[in-house]
Structure formats: structure tokens, C-alpha cells
Write a protein that holds these residues in place. Structure first.
Motif, mmCIF file in Angstrom:
data_model
loop_
_atom_site.group_PDB
_atom_site.id
_atom_site.type_symbol
_atom_site.label_atom_id
_atom_site.label_comp_id
_atom_site.label_asym_id
_atom_site.label_seq_id
_atom_site.Cartn_x
_atom_site.Cartn_y
_atom_site.Cartn_z
ATOM 1 N N SER A 1 35.607 58.526 37.739
ATOM 2 C CA SER A 1 35.347 57.270 37.029
ATOM 3 C C SER A 1 35.479 57.446 35.519
ATOM 4 C CB SER A 1 33.946 56.753 37.386
ATOM 5 O OG SER A 1 32.955 57.710 37.037
ATOM 6 N N GLU A 2 35.026 58.572 34.990
ATOM 7 C CA GLU A 2 35.192 58.918 33.585
ATOM 8 C C GLU A 2 35.386 60.425 33.518
ATOM 9 O OE1 GLU A 2 32.494 56.563 30.699
ATOM 10 O OE2 GLU A 2 31.359 56.716 32.569
ATOM 11 N N ASN A 3 36.266 60.875 32.632
ATOM 12 C CA ASN A 3 36.605 62.294 32.633
ATOM 13 C C ASN A 3 36.439 62.971 31.283
ATOM 14 O OD1 ASN A 3 37.292 62.988 35.331
ATOM 15 N ND2 ASN A 3 39.149 61.751 35.142
ATOM 16 N N THR A 4 35.683 62.405 30.388
ATOM 17 C CA THR A 4 35.474 63.039 29.087
ATOM 18 C C THR A 4 34.227 63.922 29.135
ATOM 19 O OG1 THR A 4 34.122 61.219 28.249
ATOM 20 C CG2 THR A 4 36.520 61.053 27.947
ATOM 21 N N VAL A 5 34.172 64.886 28.228
ATOM 22 C CA VAL A 5 33.013 65.769 28.145
ATOM 23 C C VAL A 5 31.762 64.957 27.817
ATOM 24 C CG1 VAL A 5 31.981 67.687 26.873
ATOM 25 C CG2 VAL A 5 34.415 67.753 27.477
ATOM 26 N N VAL A 6 31.903 63.981 26.919
ATOM 27 C CA VAL A 6 30.763 63.151 26.531
ATOM 28 C C VAL A 6 30.223 62.375 27.730
ATOM 29 C CG1 VAL A 6 30.041 61.196 25.108
ATOM 30 C CG2 VAL A 6 31.514 62.980 24.138
ATOM 31 N N SER A 7 31.125 61.894 28.580
ATOM 32 C CA SER A 7 30.685 61.117 29.747
ATOM 33 C C SER A 7 29.852 61.975 30.693
ATOM 34 C CB SER A 7 31.889 60.530 30.477
ATOM 35 O OG SER A 7 32.642 61.546 31.122
ATOM 36 N N TRP A 8 30.112 63.259 30.730
ATOM 37 C CA TRP A 8 29.322 64.161 31.562
ATOM 38 C C TRP A 8 28.004 64.520 30.887
ATOM 39 C CZ3 TRP A 8 29.858 66.279 36.469
ATOM 40 C CH2 TRP A 8 31.026 65.919 37.152
ATOM 41 N N LEU A 9 28.032 64.834 29.609
ATOM 42 C CA LEU A 9 26.826 65.278 28.908
ATOM 43 C C LEU A 9 25.798 64.165 28.763
ATOM 44 C CD1 LEU A 9 28.317 67.557 26.109
ATOM 45 C CD2 LEU A 9 27.215 68.252 28.250
ATOM 46 N N PHE A 10 26.238 62.900 28.785
ATOM 47 C CA PHE A 10 25.308 61.776 28.634
ATOM 48 C C PHE A 10 25.286 60.896 29.877
ATOM 49 C CE2 PHE A 10 26.358 63.045 24.328
ATOM 50 C CZ PHE A 10 25.104 63.103 23.736
ATOM 51 N N THR A 11 25.703 61.440 30.995
ATOM 52 C CA THR A 11 25.739 60.662 32.225
ATOM 53 C C THR A 11 24.335 60.336 32.716
ATOM 54 O OG1 THR A 11 26.598 60.602 34.481
ATOM 55 C CG2 THR A 11 25.756 62.708 33.705
ATOM 56 N N ARG A 12 24.219 59.215 33.414
ATOM 57 C CA ARG A 12 22.978 58.870 34.109
ATOM 58 C C ARG A 12 23.199 58.824 35.619
ATOM 59 N NH1 ARG A 12 21.309 53.538 31.024
ATOM 60 N NH2 ARG A 12 23.550 53.483 30.642
ATOM 61 N N ASP A 13 24.361 59.266 36.062
ATOM 62 C CA ASP A 13 24.684 59.302 37.484
ATOM 63 C C ASP A 13 24.013 60.521 38.122
ATOM 64 O OD1 ASP A 13 25.779 59.375 40.001
ATOM 65 O OD2 ASP A 13 27.845 59.073 39.353
ATOM 66 N N HIS A 14 23.171 60.272 39.106
ATOM 67 C CA HIS A 14 22.424 61.367 39.740
ATOM 68 C C HIS A 14 23.353 62.414 40.335
ATOM 69 C CE1 HIS A 14 23.065 60.047 44.009
ATOM 70 N NE2 HIS A 14 23.338 58.907 43.407
ATOM 71 N N LYS A 15 24.553 62.019 40.764
ATOM 72 C CA LYS A 15 25.461 62.959 41.398
ATOM 73 C C LYS A 15 26.033 63.935 40.369
ATOM 74 C CE LYS A 15 27.782 59.426 43.013
ATOM 75 N NZ LYS A 15 26.827 58.374 42.595
ATOM 76 N N ARG A 16 26.400 63.426 39.208
ATOM 77 C CA ARG A 16 26.907 64.303 38.151
ATOM 78 C C ARG A 16 25.806 65.232 37.626
ATOM 79 N NH1 ARG A 16 31.482 61.705 34.201
ATOM 80 N NH2 ARG A 16 33.042 61.337 35.817
ATOM 81 N N ILE A 17 24.613 64.703 37.477
ATOM 82 C CA ILE A 17 23.498 65.541 37.022
ATOM 83 C C ILE A 17 23.231 66.646 38.034
ATOM 84 C CG2 ILE A 17 21.022 65.547 36.489
ATOM 85 C CD1 ILE A 17 21.424 62.648 35.456
ATOM 86 N N ALA A 18 23.370 66.340 39.321
ATOM 87 C CA ALA A 18 23.202 67.361 40.359
ATOM 88 C C ALA A 18 24.230 68.475 40.188
ATOM 89 C CB ALA A 18 23.331 66.721 41.742
ATOM 90 N N LEU A 19 25.469 68.113 39.899
ATOM 91 C CA LEU A 19 26.496 69.137 39.702
ATOM 92 C C LEU A 19 26.222 69.972 38.458
ATOM 93 C CD1 LEU A 19 29.891 67.445 40.680
ATOM 94 C CD2 LEU A 19 28.308 68.769 42.079
ATOM 95 N N MET A 20 25.689 69.355 37.408
ATOM 96 C CA MET A 20 25.362 70.121 36.202
ATOM 97 C C MET A 20 24.204 71.075 36.469
ATOM 98 S SD MET A 20 26.047 67.493 33.013
ATOM 99 C CE MET A 20 24.757 66.320 33.411
ATOM 100 N N PHE A 21 23.223 70.636 37.243
ATOM 101 C CA PHE A 21 22.160 71.545 37.663
ATOM 102 C C PHE A 21 22.725 72.685 38.496
ATOM 103 C CE2 PHE A 21 18.539 68.581 36.759
ATOM 104 C CZ PHE A 21 17.692 69.514 36.202
#
Length: 554
Positions: A23-43
């Protein structure tokens, strides 16, 4: 077992809706995401990093113990086992399943679009990594040398100056745990889909709920404990120093009041994982669903009443020892119920031995062996004899490493197709699972024998008569290191070369399996409705049908 009717409008259309990965592929979109799935991958990325740091410390320890003389200086060895314990307990074992698979799948399993507090969820990842930077600072500058238990007065008077940095890391880490567990509790209470009653929750969600309750009630005790440790060390106040009117046992009581429930913080989510995998690959509903939920919550409650069984030789009264011994036997009852129910769920099942199932079966075996040795330690006469020996080390690792890590890898393989949209090479995964059990038992079973012979834990040297058992243990650790590294290689390969995963490759039941692989950003277009009717996905015509084969009515 959670079962669902499917409103077709709730199902994502993969051709129209991008996944959470694209849905979004920038570094900023990952570092400031509120999507629980992306946060799970960062954990997942963070805890994997710390897993290998803690594993490297363990490797150095086992290399040292391959010879009676040792390869490391005593002070270096002290720092290695301290940092190994701190990193593996607070930076992998405790957060591993809740922050990754709990974060990713709890909203999907209950029909929600996200956790209740997405910003708090993201903040918990930043706080976790802040605590990780502090513990790495302590390690780079020399490392603490007290053991992961920070026993006083060693930690307040005699230890080196990096004990406070390690304790500060644990202090900060606790806030991440509290934020994560609070998010889970509120989400499970408030965001369940229509029809998702408490007695229809997946057992994995029950496991996450139980562990969240324990974290919310136990972690503040550890937070205050480490704060008092800092006060004692900075100001010289004799809270734990008997020369100034303090009591070293006060630290042990406060520490183990948290740290014994922490054992169940590690194992309760693992029990939930296994309770999802067993019915899927046995093709049978879980036996005794109500009993399993009661057992999960009973373990979380009883865990607060057994802390002093770690202190049988610390000077507590014999009457207290008897009470805590009995309470330890009581907490074994719900654990045994779960093992019994998993076993009965396998009976007459159409079992397929895919990698997740192999890891789940290994969990049951290792958890049972660890639990039986725990009953031996709960017996006063036995504990007095083997306390402070490698028998305790072996018991702890059978439960915390053998069982919990097996469940972690089982969950990783079970949900990998859903998380990434890719299939992994099944034969390599089965080989890694089998190698894990060979390496683990070869590593830690000899330590039961060493402990019975009297080898003290945390010793960097030993008599030559014990070398054969230590060589076996170190050799097993080498096999185990390979087994733990293999998934990193073939799962990484599958991200680029693996086959596209279907919506439901395992023909599993549960709301997470009705979304596309990987799931869309919003999880569901509309909130699904939950009923008792079991279903599976039919890949031939792309519909969801009952287990008897009749299609759902539109």
C-alpha cells in the motif's frame, strides 16, 4: 475453534485492493505506520536481531565449557551468561510471540481492522528498541556480571558499573510490555466482530489475553524493583544491604513475584499457538475447548502464588516452603490438562506432518519433559539437593527455550504464507524442525545428568570427570545453532522465489484465513459475522464451504 460465516462483501478483492506490504513503500510510511501488521513485522526484525545476539553469547559459553580449563577469563564468562540471560528473557522470549504474531493476528482473528490504540502500538516498538540500545551499550562497554536475576547485595555493592545500564534496559523494556498488553486487553474486550463471543474466541487469542493480564499486573513490580536497585546503588540507602538494615531476601521476593509469572508470560502464548496448529493438522476440533480456556486463565492466576519455590534454600521457613511446594503442584494441574487435551485432539485425527505440526509436537514433548522436571524441583527434598546446579538450567531451558522457541517457529511456519503471500520449501522446513529436536535434546538433556552429579550453574570450569557430558552439550548446541539459522535462510529465499500462497493453504479455520495472502491494509472490507458453523476454503471454485462440503448460503 473459531468458525465463521462469510459475508462476501467482507472478503477482499486482491485485484482491486493492495496488500499491507504494497500500500505504501517508503521508509517513512513504515517508521510512522499505525498498521498492526507492519508493526508486527518491525517487532519481528528487532527480536530476531536480539535472538542472535543472545545466541552468540550462549555459543561462547558452550565453547568455553567444552574443556575443563575453559577458554574465557572468569570475568568475561560472567558477563556472557549475564547478557545471554537478560537478552534472551526480556528481548526475545517474553516479547516474541505477543509482539509479532499477537500484533499481526489478534485483530484478524476477532474481525477487527486494527488494535484499539495504533499509536500506542507503534510507541511500544520504539520503547522496545530504546531499551535494546541501552542493553547493547551495557554489553559493548563491558557488560553486567550479576546474572540475569540481579541478586543483591552483589548488584548493589560488588558488581561492575554496567549493572545499572542493564537494569535500566529492563526497566524501560517493561513499559513496552505494559503498552502492548494494555492494547491487547482493550482490543479483545471492545473490538470483537458480531457473534465473536468469549467462548468462540480462538485459543490463541485466549493465550494472548491471559498473558496480557499477567504482564499488566506483574511487570510494574519488576519496574519498582529495578528502580529500588538504582536508588540503593546511587544513594547507598540500605534497602537490600544488611549492613545498613536492609534485607537481601526482599529483592528475591520482589524479583520472583514478577519473574515466576514471567515464565508463564513466555509459555502462555506458546500454548495458544499449539492450540491453533494441532486441530488444523489433525483435522479435528480441539478437545475440551472450555477446559482449555479455563486452564489458560487458571495458569495465569496461579502463577502469582508460587514465586518462593525459587527460594527454598534462601532462608525462608520450612512452613512457607511446604505451602509454596503445594502451590507449585497445583499450578501443574491446568498445564497437565492442556497436554491431555492436545493428545486427545490427535487421537484418530487425519494427521499431516507439515513443518508447523512437527514444531507443535516437539513443543508438547519438550514442555512435558520440562514440566516433569519442574515437579521434581517443586519437591523440597529434591530441590535442596539440586538447587543451583545444571539440573535447574536444563529444566528452565526445556520450558523456556525448547517449548517456547518451538512454538515460535511453529507459528512462523504456520502463518508465514498469510503474512508474506509466499510458500516456503516444505522439506527444508521439516528438516529444520527435526534438527531442532535432535540438537536441543543433545544440548540440554546431559545437563540434567551434570546437575544430578553436582555441577554448579554459572561455573566457568569443572572437574575433568564431567567433560564428556559437557562436550555432548556443546556439540548439541552447534547442531541447535544450525537448526535455528536454517529458517532464516529458506524463509528469506521464499520471499523472492517462493510460490504464491493461496488464501488458505492449510485449509484452516479462523477469520484470518478468509483474507487475501498477504492481507489488505484494512483487513476486512466489512466486519464479518461469526457463527458456530465450521468452514474450509475450497481452492477449486474459490468459495468457503462447510466441513461437510455444502456451500454457504449467500
Amino acid at each position: 475453534m473459531t468458525v465463521t460465516t462469510v459475508d462476501r462483501a467482507a472478503l477482499p478483492n486482491p485485484t482491486e485492493e493492495p496488500s499491507y506490504l504494497t500500500s505504501e513503500n517508503t521508509v517513512v510510511s513504515w517508521l510512522f505506520t499505525r498498521d498492526h501488521k507492519r508493526i508486527a513485522l518491525m517487532f519481528f526484525a528487532s527480536i530476531t536481531f536480539f535472538f542472535f545476539i543472545g545466541g552468540m553469547a550462549a555459543t561462547l559459553m558452550r565453547l568455553n565449557l567444552a574443556t575443563p580449563q575453559g577458554l574465557l577469563q572468569p570475568a568475561v564468562y560472567n558477563r556472557m551468561f549475564t547478557m545471554h540471560g537478560i537478552i534472551m528473557v526480556w528481548f526475545f522470549l517474553i516479547p516474541s510471540i505477543p509482539t509479532t504474531f499477537g500484533n499481526f493476528f489478534v485483530p484478524l482473528m476477532i474481525g477487527a481492522r486494527d488494535l484499539a490504540f495504533p499509536r500506542v502500538n507503534l510507541a511500544s516498538w520504539y520503547v522496545f528498541n530504546l531499551s535494546g540500545l541501552i542493553v547493547l551499550y551495557s554489553l559493548i562497554m563491558g557488560g553486567a556480571d550479576t546474572g540475569w536475576t540481579f541478586y543483591t547485595p552483589l548488584s548493589t555493592i560488588y558488581a561492575n558499573g554496567y549493572v545499572l545500564a542493564a537494569a535500566l534496559a529492563v526497566f524501560v523494556n517493561g513499559f513496552s510490555s505494559i503498552m502492548t498488553s494494555l492494547n491487547f486487553v482493550v482490543t479483545i474486550h471492545r473490538l470483537r466482530a458480531p457473534g465473536m463471543t468469549w467462548m468462540r474466541l480462538p485459543l490463541f487469542v485466549w493465550g494472548i489475553y491471559a498473558v496480557s493480564v499477567v504482564m499488566l499486573t506483574a511487570t510494574p513490580v519488576l519496574t519498582m524493583d529495578t528502580l529500588l536497585l538504582a536508588v540503593s546503588r546511587f544513594t547507598g540507602v540500605g534497602l537490600f544491604d544488611p549492613q545498613h538494615g536492609g534485607d537481601p531476601l526482599l529483592w528475591q521476593h520482589m524479583f520472583w513475584f514478577y519473574s515466576h509469572p514471567a515464565v508463564y508470560i513466555m509459555i502462555l502464548p506458546a500454548m495458544g499457538v499449539v492450540s491453533e496448529i494441532i486441530p488444523c493438522f489433525a483435522r479435528r476440533p480441539i478437545f475440551g475447548y472450555a477446559g482449555m480456556t479455563i486452564a489458560l486463565m487458571s495458569i495465569s492466576i496461579l502463577s502469582f502464588f508460587v514465586w518462593a519455590h525459587h527460594m527454598f534454600v534462601a532462608g525462608i521457613s520450612i512452613y512457607s516452603g511446604v505451602v509454596f511446594s503445594l502451590m507449585t503442584f497445583f499450578v501443574a494441574v491446568p498445564s497437565a490438562i492442556k497436554v491431555f487435551n492436545w493428545t486427545v485432539s490427535l487421537h484418530k485425527g487425519r494427521i499431516t506432518f507439515d513443518a508447523p505440526m512437527l514444531y507443535a509436537l516437539g513443543f508438547i514433548l519438550l514442555f512435558t519433559l520440562g514440566g516433569l522436571s519442574g515437579m521434581m524441583l517443586a519437591t523440597l527434598a529434591v530441590d535442596v539437593d539440586v538447587h543451583g546446579t545444571y539440573f535447574v538450567v536444563a529444566h528452565f531451558h526445556y520450558i523456556m527455550v525448547g517449548a517456547t522457541v518451538s512454538a515460535f517457529f511453529g507459528a512462523l511456519h504456520y502463518w508465514w504464507p498469510k503474512m508474506t503471500g509466499r510458500m516456503y520449501p516444505e522439506m527444508w522446513a521439516r528438516f529444520a524442525a527435526i534438527l531442532t529436536y535432535v540438537g536441543f535434546n543433545l544440548t540440554f538433556f546431559p545437563q540434567f545428568i551434570l546437575g544430578y552429579l553436582g555441577m554448579p550453574r554459572r561455573s566457568y570450569t569443572y572437574p575433568v570427570d564431567w567433560q564428556v557430558w559437557n562436550v555432548l552439550s556443546s556439540g548439541g548446541a552447534s547442531i541447535l545453532a544450525v537448526a535455528y539459522t536454517l529458517p532464516l535462510l529458506y524463509l528469506g529465499w521464499s520471499l523472492f522465489r517462493g510460490k504464491r500462497a493461496p488464501i488458505n493453504p492449510w485449509r484452516a479455520t479462523g477469520l484470518e484465513w478468509i483474507t487475501s495472502s498477504p492481507p489488505p491494509k484494512q483487513n476486512f472490507s466489512h466486519t464479518p459475522v461469526v457463527t458456530r458453523e465450521p468452514y474450509r476454503y475450497d481452492p477449486e471454485d474459490g468459495t468457503f464451504v462447510t466441513q461437510e462440503g455444502t456451500p454457504y448460503a449467500e
